[in-house]
Design a protein around this motif. Structure first.
Motif, PDB file in Angstrom:
ATOM      1  N   ARG A  45       0.965  -1.250   0.019  1.00 46.46           N
ATOM      2  CA  ARG A  45       0.041   0.067   0.070  1.00 46.46           C
ATOM      3  C   ARG A  45       0.905   1.263   0.098  1.00 46.46           C
ATOM      4  O   ARG A  45       0.631   2.308  -0.656  1.00 46.46           O
ATOM      5  N   MET A  46       1.898   1.364   0.829  1.00 48.86           N
ATOM      6  CA  MET A  46       2.698   2.375   0.773  1.00 48.86           C
ATOM      7  C   MET A  46       3.186   2.681  -0.399  1.00 48.86           C
ATOM      8  O   MET A  46       3.537   3.718  -1.050  1.00 48.86           O
ATOM      9  N   ARG A  47       3.933   1.484  -1.007  1.00 50.81           N
ATOM     10  CA  ARG A  47       4.773   1.617  -2.520  1.00 50.81           C
ATOM     11  C   ARG A  47       3.679   2.474  -3.328  1.00 50.81           C
ATOM     12  O   ARG A  47       4.144   3.197  -4.013  1.00 50.81           O
ATOM     13  N   ALA A  48       2.387   1.898  -3.456  1.00 56.07           N
ATOM     14  CA  ALA A  48       1.440   2.441  -4.474  1.00 56.07           C
ATOM     15  C   ALA A  48       1.260   3.849  -3.938  1.00 56.07           C
ATOM     16  O   ALA A  48       1.102   4.807  -5.016  1.00 56.07           O
ATOM     17  N   LEU A  49       1.205   4.254  -2.591  1.00 57.24           N
ATOM     18  CA  LEU A  49       0.832   5.545  -2.292  1.00 57.24           C
ATOM     19  C   LEU A  49       2.051   6.628  -2.805  1.00 57.24           C
ATOM     20  O   LEU A  49       1.896   7.685  -3.305  1.00 57.24           O
ATOM     21  N   MET A  50       3.335   6.504  -2.557  1.00 55.98           N
ATOM     22  CA  MET A  50       4.524   6.695  -3.010  1.00 55.98           C
ATOM     23  C   MET A  50       4.243   7.150  -4.598  1.00 55.98           C
ATOM     24  O   MET A  50       4.786   7.988  -5.095  1.00 55.98           O
ATOM     25  N   LEU A  51       4.027   6.056  -5.221  1.00 57.51           N
ATOM     26  CA  LEU A  51       4.132   6.055  -6.975  1.00 57.51           C
ATOM     27  C   LEU A  51       3.013   7.009  -7.420  1.00 57.51           C
ATOM     28  O   LEU A  51       3.084   7.735  -8.206  1.00 57.51           O
ATOM     29  N   SER A  52       2.041   7.098  -6.421  1.00 58.81           N
ATOM     30  CA  SER A  52       0.701   7.960  -6.879  1.00 58.81           C
ATOM     31  C   SER A  52       1.398   9.542  -6.939  1.00 58.81           C
ATOM     32  O   SER A  52       0.651  10.357  -7.643  1.00 58.81           O
ATOM     33  N   ARG A  53       2.314   9.857  -6.143  1.00 62.72           N
ATOM     34  CA  ARG A  53       2.745  11.131  -6.036  1.00 62.72           C
ATOM     35  C   ARG A  53       3.744  11.481  -7.329  1.00 62.72           C
ATOM     36  O   ARG A  53       4.006  12.933  -7.498  1.00 62.72           O
ATOM     37  N   LEU A  54       3.976  10.654  -8.087  1.00 67.71           N
ATOM     38  CA  LEU A  54       4.720  10.942  -9.262  1.00 67.71           C
ATOM     39  C   LEU A  54       3.899  11.108 -10.492  1.00 67.71           C
ATOM     40  O   LEU A  54       2.955  10.228 -10.470  1.00 67.71           O
ATOM     41  N   PRO A  55       4.443  11.414 -11.540  1.00 67.87           N
ATOM     42  CA  PRO A  55       3.549  11.500 -12.784  1.00 67.87           C
ATOM     43  C   PRO A  55       3.487   9.949 -13.078  1.00 67.87           C
ATOM     44  O   PRO A  55       4.629   9.324 -13.334  1.00 67.87           O
ATOM     45  N   TYR A  56       2.119   9.437 -13.859  1.00 69.68           N
ATOM     46  CA  TYR A  56       2.356   8.313 -14.441  1.00 69.68           C
ATOM     47  C   TYR A  56       3.333   7.924 -15.513  1.00 69.68           C
ATOM     48  O   TYR A  56       4.079   6.942 -15.333  1.00 69.68           O
ATOM     49  N   ASP A  57       3.422   8.682 -16.201  1.00 71.29           N
ATOM     50  CA  ASP A  57       4.312   8.709 -17.582  1.00 71.29           C
ATOM     51  C   ASP A  57       5.731   9.307 -17.066  1.00 71.29           C
ATOM     52  O   ASP A  57       5.763  10.376 -16.963  1.00 71.29           O
ATOM     53  N   ALA A 195       9.823  21.680  11.595  1.00 69.85           N
ATOM     54  CA  ALA A 195      10.568  22.741  12.490  1.00 69.85           C
ATOM     55  C   ALA A 195      12.081  22.541  12.329  1.00 69.85           C
ATOM     56  O   ALA A 195      12.599  23.749  12.137  1.00 69.85           O
ATOM     57  N   GLN A 196      12.518  21.457  12.463  1.00 72.99           N
ATOM     58  CA  GLN A 196      14.010  21.300  12.778  1.00 72.99           C
ATOM     59  C   GLN A 196      14.523  21.509  11.089  1.00 72.99           C
ATOM     60  O   GLN A 196      15.520  21.905  10.868  1.00 72.99           O
ATOM     61  N   CYS A 197      13.899  21.257  10.083  1.00 66.67           N
ATOM     62  CA  CYS A 197      14.225  21.053   8.921  1.00 66.67           C
ATOM     63  C   CYS A 197      13.921  22.471   8.045  1.00 66.67           C
ATOM     64  O   CYS A 197      13.899  22.657   6.730  1.00 66.67           O
ATOM     65  N   GLN A 198      13.439  23.700   8.874  1.00 66.50           N
ATOM     66  CA  GLN A 198      12.738  24.488   8.085  1.00 66.50           C
ATOM     67  C   GLN A 198      13.546  25.611   7.444  1.00 66.50           C
ATOM     68  O   GLN A 198      12.765  25.808   6.446  1.00 66.50           O
ATOM     69  N   GLY A 199      14.832  25.645   7.594  1.00 70.23           N
ATOM     70  CA  GLY A 199      15.716  26.522   6.706  1.00 70.23           C
ATOM     71  C   GLY A 199      15.991  25.731   5.205  1.00 70.23           C
ATOM     72  O   GLY A 199      16.315  26.534   4.566  1.00 70.23           O
ATOM     73  N   ALA A 200      15.795  24.592   5.370  1.00 72.49           N
ATOM     74  CA  ALA A 200      16.358  23.815   4.022  1.00 72.49           C
ATOM     75  C   ALA A 200      15.201  23.695   3.249  1.00 72.49           C
ATOM     76  O   ALA A 200      15.679  23.357   1.899  1.00 72.49           O
ATOM     77  N   GLY A 201      13.927  23.513   3.572  1.00 75.61           N
ATOM     78  CA  GLY A 201      12.859  23.108   2.708  1.00 75.61           C
ATOM     79  C   GLY A 201      11.557  23.089   3.489  1.00 75.61           C
ATOM     80  O   GLY A 201      11.466  23.027   4.516  1.00 75.61           O
ATOM     81  N   GLN A 202      10.437  22.608   2.527  1.00 69.46           N
ATOM     82  CA  GLN A 202       9.118  22.539   3.150  1.00 69.46           C
ATOM     83  C   GLN A 202       8.845  20.994   3.085  1.00 69.46           C
ATOM     84  O   GLN A 202       9.248  20.291   2.146  1.00 69.46           O
ATOM     85  N   ILE A 203       8.187  20.173   4.288  1.00 71.40           N
ATOM     86  CA  ILE A 203       8.076  18.839   4.485  1.00 71.40           C
ATOM     87  C   ILE A 203       6.370  18.984   4.569  1.00 71.40           C
ATOM     88  O   ILE A 203       5.850  19.549   5.390  1.00 71.40           O
ATOM     89  N   SER A 204       5.712  18.212   3.750  1.00 72.07           N
ATOM     90  CA  SER A 204       4.433  18.222   3.769  1.00 72.07           C
ATOM     91  C   SER A 204       3.913  16.703   3.969  1.00 72.07           C
ATOM     92  O   SER A 204       4.545  15.717   3.552  1.00 72.07           O
ATOM     93  N   LYS A 205       2.566  16.528   4.571  1.00 65.34           N
ATOM     94  CA  LYS A 205       2.083  15.164   4.731  1.00 65.34           C
ATOM     95  C   LYS A 205       1.435  14.773   3.639  1.00 65.34           C
ATOM     96  O   LYS A 205       0.799  15.523   3.102  1.00 65.34           O
ATOM     97  N   VAL A 206       1.420  13.549   3.284  1.00 67.14           N
ATOM     98  CA  VAL A 206       0.780  12.862   2.132  1.00 67.14           C
ATOM     99  C   VAL A 206      -0.336  12.070   2.872  1.00 67.14           C
ATOM    100  O   VAL A 206      -1.503  12.365   2.795  1.00 67.14           O
ATOM    101  N   ASP A 207       0.109  10.868   3.696  1.00 68.31           N
ATOM    102  CA  ASP A 207      -0.937  10.069   4.076  1.00 68.31           C
ATOM    103  C   ASP A 207      -0.125   9.150   5.001  1.00 68.31           C
ATOM    104  O   ASP A 207       1.108   8.834   4.904  1.00 68.31           O
ATOM    105  N   ARG A 208      -0.723   8.330   5.865  1.00 66.82           N
ATOM    106  CA  ARG A 208      -0.242   7.165   6.761  1.00 66.82           C
ATOM    107  C   ARG A 208      -1.037   5.829   6.244  1.00 66.82           C
ATOM    108  O   ARG A 208      -1.941   5.883   5.838  1.00 66.82           O
ATOM    109  N   VAL A 209      -0.137   4.814   6.342  1.00 71.41           N
ATOM    110  CA  VAL A 209      -0.565   3.855   5.934  1.00 71.41           C
ATOM    111  C   VAL A 209      -0.262   2.607   7.367  1.00 71.41           C
ATOM    112  O   VAL A 209       0.713   2.763   7.809  1.00 71.41           O
ATOM    113  N   SER A 210      -1.589   1.998   7.736  1.00 72.87           N
ATOM    114  CA  SER A 210      -1.393   1.340   9.106  1.00 72.87           C
ATOM    115  C   SER A 210      -2.024  -0.056   8.445  1.00 72.87           C
ATOM    116  O   SER A 210      -3.205  -0.055   8.262  1.00 72.87           O
TER     117      SER A 210
END
Length: 223
Positions: A45-57, A195-210
């Motif tokens: 499930r996690m692999r499918a979720l991560m792949l969904s964040r990329l262009p299909y082609d 908060a810790q990585c704030q100076g380097a870039g933005q971290i956003s939530k996608v989803d959790r797999v349980s």
């Protein structure tokens, strides 16, 4: 808390010597126990979720599979047209990934064993599935900064979320260390990472797999 190089060495030892056969079976179609079946399903499930964040082609893109393991993500990325660099700290798992890759995809994949954050050139995207889960906040931020500096798009990665279940296992691991136990996952909260990585870039939530004994949270990092 061990530093990055110490944890890296322990992860290599675990996957390259202690757990190669376990992971080879877990990432195959072979029968496994009910507990390991939930882990297998959660990872799917996690692999499918991560792949969904990329262009299909993905034709014309270069992607780093950071911590490729036995190569399931690698094969799917290559099947979608990407040129993939598949890197893992464990030479034994890289060997399995290379042997499992369909012949039709071999021209699209380059394999390497070593530190996934080393300088392998520039990429359009990076995926790091469950390969940063053993590191503390400082080391994750440093790894994301190194990867992000060479990535045009997103670094899609996972962490172990701060749930009561995982915190209990983490505490037990700290209280009862054993030289032969597996590396301990370090739970993280998205807000603290951001908060810790704030100076380097933005971290956003996608989803959790349980799913049973598999609990992992997908995040995205962009410069």
């Amino acid at each position: 808390m061990p530093d990055y190089s110490t944890t890296l060495s322990r992860v290599e030892d675990y996957f390259d010597r202690s757990a190669t056969k376990v992971w080879e079976r877990l990432t195959s179609d072979a029968p496994v126990s009910r507990i390991r079946q939930t882990v297998r399903e959660g990872r799917d499930r996690m692999r499918a979720l991560m792949l969904s964040r990329l262009p299909y082609d993905l034709r014309g893109t270069r992607i780093l599979d950071a911590g490729c393991g036995a190569g399931q993500m690698t094969a799917e990325l290559a099947a979608r047209g990407a040129d993939v660099l598949a890197v893992d700290i464990s030479p034994a798992l890289v060997k399995i990934a290379r042997e499992r890759l369909p012949a039709s995809l071999r021209g699209r994949v380059e394999f390497a064993s070593g530190d996934m954050t080393a300088d392998y050139g520039r990429f359009d995207h990076v995926v790091a599935m469950d390969s940063l889960i053993y590191y503390d906040t400082h080391d994750i931020c440093a790894a994301l900064a190194r990867l992000g500096a060479r990535t045009e798009g997103a670094v899609v990665f996972t962490v172990a979320p701060r749930t009561p279940f995982l915190l209990t296992f983490w505490s037990m691991g700290k209280l009862f260390p054993r030289s032969d136990r597996s590396p301990t996952m370090v739970p993280h909260a998205h807000s603290r990472l951001q908060a810790q990585c704030q100076g380097a870039g933005q971290i956003s939530k996608v989803d959790r797999v349980s799913r049973g004994f598999y609990i992992s949270e997908c995040l995205e990092y962009r410069r």
